[in-house]
Design a protein around this motif. Structure first.
Motif: not given
Length: 303
Positions: A61-62, A117-119, A122-128, A165-168
């Motif tokens: 995430a970071l 960053a997008l890639g 995407l490994t985290l979750n769709p919302e991120s 970024p805060a929401l992410f």
């Protein structure tokens, strides 16, 4: 390139390489990246206190939000290269000063970071993933390419990306959007007018010369300061409202009240005694305000 006595190229000297690295870091606007990444980190930790978080999720995430913010900033610098070359405040940046040439190198550098960053997101979750994607769409597509040069309300119409970024940070951990991270993101969005419009008051002539209709350029200073004051009061009120959700304790409340009174009083004083130097001071004060508020959230979790 240096050439050895045998005629074999030894490559560029180390000093030249380091200078080039410095330029490619500078074009990402690292101070801006730091503050935005910090807001994401804090919401990650808040979400982790409820949902838990692995070291792998934290690392990914970071990395994602850092690459996203630096990539978006870099692409924005490429888009603004024509006006940056004219404005006194920005003409020494790496692209207009020629330290990154041709400018398309910066565009490739920014897009590469953003795609990475997008890639990762995407490994985290769709919302991120959506938060990262919306950041590029909002800052570059809506603000830099559209509203910045067309509307005096550019930072309002294109400023919603500032809270992403805060929401992410929250979605990276929780995998969903909830009321608390939305309120925290909105706090950042309300912070933006105070930050940008006070800067624009100080550099009003710069913006006028390049035809960018920032509010202080097209509006008298009293009305601009009134709008700033209203957004600051809204920001202060929201910071107290976040406490009332029950998510934080007394430490956060005390910090929010003290910092809120200080920045509100400063902007009220500027409204009563309008001066460009005072606007510059409040611009410089705005980033520490946001940092302290988010730091208070983080500390409050562990008290």
């Amino acid at each position: 390139m240096q050439v050895s006595p045998t005629g074999v190229g030894t490559g560029p000297p180390l000093k030249e390489i380091l200078f080039s690295i410095k330029n490619y870091i500078e074009v990402t606007k690292p101070r801006s990246v730091f503050l935005l990444v910090f807001t994401a980190l804090v919401t990650m930790l808040i979400a982790a206190s409820q949902y838990g978080m692995t070291a792998l999720v934290l690392t990914k995430a970071l990395l994602a939000i850092t690459l996203a913010c630096s990539g978006v900033n870099t692409v924005s610098c490429y888009v603004d290269r024509d006006i940056d070359a004219i404005m006194e405040r920005t003409r020494h940046r790496p692209i207009p000063s020629g330290r990154i040439a041709p400018p398309v190198k910066a565009l490739v550098w920014g897009l590469a970071q953003f795609i990475a960053a997008l890639g990762i997101a995407l490994t985290l979750n769709p919302e991120s993933f959506l938060c990262i994607f919306a950041g590029m769409l909002g800052y570059v597509g809506i603000y830099s390419l559209w509203f910045k040069r067309k509307s005096s309300w550019n930072i309002i119409l294109g400023g919603f990306n500032g809270g992403l970024p805060a929401l992410f940070g929250w979605t990276a951990v929780a995998g969903k959007v909830e009321a608390l991270p939305v309120l925290i993101a909105l706090l950042v969005i309300l912070w933006i007018p105070n930050h940008i419009w006070n800067l624009a008051i100080f550099y009003k002539d710069d913006y006028r010369n390049v035809g960018v209709p920032m509010l202080p350029v097209v509006c008298d200073i009293k009305r601009t300061l009134l709008y700033i004051m209203l957004t600051v009061i809204g920001m202060f009120s929201l910071s107290i409202g976040i406490y009332l959700t029950g998510a934080f304790g007394m430490f956060y409340l005390v910090c929010a009240v003290i910092c809120g009174i200080a920045i509100t009083a400063g902007n009220i004083y500027l409204f009563l005694v309008p001066e460009q130097k005072k606007a510059w001071f409040l611009y410089k004060l705005s980033s520490p305000y946001l940092f302290i508020i988010f730091l208070a959230m983080m500390i409050d979790l562990y008290l």
